[in-house]
Design a protein around this motif. Structure first.
Motif, PDB file in Angstrom:
ATOM      1  N   GLY A 154       0.790  -1.221   0.000  1.00 20.49           N
ATOM      2  CA  GLY A 154       0.000   0.000   0.000  1.00 20.49           C
ATOM      3  C   GLY A 154       0.822   1.271   0.000  1.00 20.49           C
ATOM      4  N   ASN A 155       0.192   2.356   0.426  1.00 24.86           N
ATOM      5  CA  ASN A 155       0.836   3.666   0.466  1.00 24.86           C
ATOM      6  C   ASN A 155       1.254   3.990   1.895  1.00 24.86           C
ATOM      7  OD1 ASN A 155       0.305   4.194  -2.321  1.00 24.86           O
ATOM      8  ND2 ASN A 155      -1.818   4.665  -1.778  1.00 24.86           N
ATOM      9  N   ASN A 156       2.531   4.333   2.075  1.00 20.13           N
ATOM     10  CA  ASN A 156       3.012   4.714   3.397  1.00 20.13           C
ATOM     11  C   ASN A 156       4.303   5.506   3.254  1.00 20.13           C
ATOM     12  OD1 ASN A 156       5.379   2.691   3.653  1.00 20.13           O
ATOM     13  ND2 ASN A 156       3.643   1.329   3.220  1.00 20.13           N
ATOM     14  N   PHE A 157       4.779   6.041   4.367  1.00 16.18           N
ATOM     15  CA  PHE A 157       5.923   6.948   4.361  1.00 16.18           C
ATOM     16  C   PHE A 157       7.185   6.277   3.821  1.00 16.18           C
ATOM     17  CE2 PHE A 157       9.506   9.089   6.522  1.00 16.18           C
ATOM     18  CZ  PHE A 157       9.259  10.404   6.141  1.00 16.18           C
ATOM     19  N   VAL A 174       9.435  17.107   7.502  1.00 16.33           N
ATOM     20  CA  VAL A 174       9.032  17.714   8.762  1.00 16.33           C
ATOM     21  C   VAL A 174       9.814  17.105   9.931  1.00 16.33           C
ATOM     22  CG1 VAL A 174       7.125  17.930  10.396  1.00 16.33           C
ATOM     23  CG2 VAL A 174       6.730  18.341   7.958  1.00 16.33           C
ATOM     24  N   ALA A 175      10.354  17.978  10.779  1.00 13.77           N
ATOM     25  CA  ALA A 175      11.206  17.506  11.884  1.00 13.77           C
ATOM     26  C   ALA A 175      10.625  17.783  13.265  1.00 13.77           C
ATOM     27  CB  ALA A 175      12.582  18.165  11.781  1.00 13.77           C
ATOM     28  N   GLY A 180       6.062   7.251  16.947  1.00 14.20           N
ATOM     29  CA  GLY A 180       6.621   5.912  16.857  1.00 14.20           C
ATOM     30  C   GLY A 180       6.183   5.212  15.590  1.00 14.20           C
ATOM     31  N   PRO A 181       7.063   5.081  14.591  1.00 15.47           N
ATOM     32  CA  PRO A 181       6.715   4.317  13.394  1.00 15.47           C
ATOM     33  C   PRO A 181       6.353   2.882  13.793  1.00 15.47           C
ATOM     34  CG  PRO A 181       8.752   5.558  13.068  1.00 15.47           C
ATOM     35  CD  PRO A 181       8.420   5.637  14.527  1.00 15.47           C
ATOM     36  N   THR A 182       5.311   2.343  13.187  1.00 18.29           N
ATOM     37  CA  THR A 182       4.824   1.026  13.594  1.00 18.29           C
ATOM     38  C   THR A 182       4.587   0.157  12.370  1.00 18.29           C
ATOM     39  OG1 THR A 182       3.624   2.218  15.350  1.00 18.29           O
ATOM     40  CG2 THR A 182       3.215  -0.144  15.121  1.00 18.29           C
ATOM     41  N   ALA A 183       5.246  -0.982  12.323  1.00 14.71           N
ATOM     42  CA  ALA A 183       5.095  -1.887  11.191  1.00 14.71           C
ATOM     43  C   ALA A 183       3.737  -2.574  11.242  1.00 14.71           C
ATOM     44  CB  ALA A 183       6.207  -2.931  11.193  1.00 14.71           C
ATOM     45  N   ALA A 184       3.056  -2.619  10.109  1.00 19.79           N
ATOM     46  CA  ALA A 184       1.763  -3.307  10.029  1.00 19.79           C
ATOM     47  C   ALA A 184       1.907  -4.764  10.443  1.00 19.79           C
ATOM     48  CB  ALA A 184       1.215  -3.199   8.609  1.00 19.79           C
ATOM     49  N   PHE A 219      13.331   9.636  10.734  1.00 15.66           N
ATOM     50  CA  PHE A 219      12.828   8.377  10.182  1.00 15.66           C
ATOM     51  C   PHE A 219      13.261   8.265   8.716  1.00 15.66           C
ATOM     52  CE2 PHE A 219       8.698   5.825   9.196  1.00 15.66           C
ATOM     53  CZ  PHE A 219       9.400   4.629   9.213  1.00 15.66           C
ATOM     54  N   ALA A 220      13.139   9.366   7.980  1.00 21.39           N
ATOM     55  CA  ALA A 220      13.557   9.368   6.576  1.00 21.39           C
ATOM     56  C   ALA A 220      15.055   9.082   6.453  1.00 21.39           C
ATOM     57  CB  ALA A 220      13.216  10.709   5.936  1.00 21.39           C
ATOM     58  N   ARG A 221      15.846   9.684   7.318  1.00 12.34           N
ATOM     59  CA  ARG A 221      17.294   9.445   7.267  1.00 12.34           C
ATOM     60  C   ARG A 221      17.619   7.963   7.483  1.00 12.34           C
ATOM     61  NH1 ARG A 221      17.115  14.445  10.134  1.00 12.34           N
ATOM     62  NH2 ARG A 221      17.991  16.119   8.865  1.00 12.34           N
TER      63      ARG A 221
END
Length: 282
Positions: A154-157, A174-175, A180-184, A219-221
């Motif tokens: 799907g669509n995600n960051f 955005v900083a 908390g990123p969470t895996a499906a 998170f992006a880094r």
């Protein structure tokens, strides 16, 4: 255990199917269950022989919800309530996925399940309506609030960052939003572990999110570093990236109650990210 799952193509629903293991999963897509028709969804439960029901489907277009709040409220509010009532009648547990957007998103303290709610956008209000309806149904239930969901589906960051990095050397991210990123996959595993434990005296509202807390920019880094991309990240404040729906600055969540009550460990999102990147590479 026979589990009826509303949702088939969404991130959590797909992982429920993949991680089902010894459980018998009956997953319903939109062609089989229209979440804008609350009573039809309740009727499906009434006619089912499932041991428990998981609602992994929702209206998730946060910005579009500002224009379609009535529809979002039916799908995220009225329908989960109808599902929960149908489960209560049958005496089976109902598990429902919710969000940190029910809070006002201010401060720096991690949100606890009993903290006051004050959603700041239409999506958050619609999800809060669903929580309230599920509790009012009076049956055995679990409301699992989570945040920043990502997966290979799907669509995600994560997938957006990888796609943009293919054509850009630098991205502004955005900083000042922290969460908390969470895996499906981890959410699905938690739901599958909890479902057999739910009963009349065990359940309620819980939080489940990856740790440690991180900004979208960091998170992006991590995504670029782990995937071997040279794309640089430039920090920007939320004010430089206006959206129709107000986003929370603080999405930190206190998750210890879930471990205490259900023996479900809180995942490290960095390990989950490694797995997702391997899936995407494969």
């Amino acid at each position: 255990m026979k589990l009826l799952v509303f949702g088939k193509t969404g991130q959590v629903a797909r992982e429920l199917i993949l991680q089902g293991g010894a459980h018998e999963i009956m997953a319903l897509g939109r062609d089989q269950a229209d979440l804008s028709d609350s009573e039809a969804c309740a009727a499906i439960i009434a006619q089912s022989d499932a041991d428990a029901v998981i609602n992994a489907a929702a209206y998730t277009a946060v910005d579009k919800a500002e224009e379609e709040e009535a529809l979002a409220t039916i799908i995220n509010g009225d329908t989960p309530g109808a599902m929960a009532r149908a489960c209560a009648v049958k005496g089976i547990p109902f598990l429902h996925v919710s969000t940190d957007y029910v809070f006002d998103g201010e401060g720096e303290k991690p949100w606890s399940p009993n903290d006051p709610v004050a959603p700041q956008n239409a999506y958050g209000r619609s999800k809060l309506a669903g929580e309230e309806a599920v509790r009012a149904a009076g049956g055995a239930h679990l409301i699992l609030r989570t945040s920043w969901v990502f997966s290979a589906h799907g669509n995600n960051f994560v997938k957006t960052m990888l796609r943009l990095s293919e054509t850009r050397d630098q991205l502004t991210v955005v900083a000042d939003q922290i969460g908390g990123p969470t895996a499906a996959r981890d959410i699905a595993k938690a739901l599958l572990a909890i479902a057999p434990q739910l009963g009349a005296r065990k359940g309620g509202t819980f939080h489940f999110a990856g740790h440690p807390a991180v900004s979208w920019a960091d998170f992006a880094r991590e995504i670029f570093e782990k995937s071997g991309r040279d794309t640089q990240v430039a920090d920007i404040p939320t004010s430089d990236y206006p959206t129709p729906a107000k986003r929370p600055l603080n999405s930190r969540m206190e998750c210890s109650d879930l471990t205490k009550d259900f023996d479900v460990d809180i995942p490290d999102w960095r390990e989950a990210l490694d797995e997702v990147l391997r899936d995407l590479e494969a």
